[in-house]
Design a protein around this motif. Sequence first.
Motif, short mmCIF file in Angstrom:
data_model
loop_
_atom_site.label_atom_id
_atom_site.label_comp_id
_atom_site.label_asym_id
_atom_site.label_seq_id
_atom_site.Cartn_x
_atom_site.Cartn_y
_atom_site.Cartn_z
N ARG A 177 1.07 -1.07 0.07
CA ARG A 177 0.05 -0.03 -0.03
C ARG A 177 0.73 1.23 -0.07
O ARG A 177 0.68 2.20 -0.57
N ARG A 178 1.94 1.37 0.87
CA ARG A 178 2.76 2.51 0.76
C ARG A 178 3.66 2.60 -0.54
O ARG A 178 3.59 3.87 -0.87
N ARG A 179 4.09 1.35 -1.16
CA ARG A 179 4.62 1.66 -2.35
C ARG A 179 3.73 2.24 -3.34
O ARG A 179 4.19 2.99 -4.28
N PHE A 180 2.39 1.84 -3.42
CA PHE A 180 1.36 2.26 -4.34
C PHE A 180 1.08 3.85 -4.13
O PHE A 180 1.03 4.57 -5.21
N LEU A 181 0.90 4.06 -2.87
CA LEU A 181 0.74 5.37 -2.56
C LEU A 181 2.03 6.21 -3.15
O LEU A 181 1.74 7.36 -3.47
N ALA A 231 1.58 11.68 -10.04
CA ALA A 231 0.76 12.89 -9.97
C ALA A 231 1.58 14.46 -9.95
O ALA A 231 1.28 15.06 -10.58
N ALA A 232 2.79 14.25 -9.31
CA ALA A 232 3.73 15.42 -9.16
C ALA A 232 4.40 15.47 -10.49
O ALA A 232 4.37 16.63 -11.10
N ALA A 263 3.84 18.74 -12.99
CA ALA A 263 5.19 19.49 -13.49
C ALA A 263 5.03 19.52 -15.06
O ALA A 263 5.62 20.43 -15.69
N ALA A 264 4.57 18.54 -15.78
CA ALA A 264 4.54 18.51 -17.18
C ALA A 264 3.29 19.39 -17.85
O ALA A 264 3.42 19.95 -18.95
#
Length: 70
Positions: free
Chosen positions: A13-17, A24-25, A29-30
């Motif tokens: 779960r932590r890796r996914f988030l 998203a970041a 930025a793009a």
Amino acid sequence: MTDRPDDPVDARRRRFLRGAGLSAAGAAAAVPVVLSGGDDAEAFSAPEEQVKGRYRLNDHVKRFYFLNRL
């Protein structure tokens, strides 16, 4: 939440988030690069604008300075 730090579900779960946040970041930025079209923005005014007088010492300005004198 459990107190077991080695829980495989929690780690996934932590890796996914973390991955979702980085994605998203990166997308955020793009967006300005894509929307700008890649052209460089002009950071200066036209020569006519640089020559035009903007500041005039009239009665209103003189009164302002007089009232705000320390």
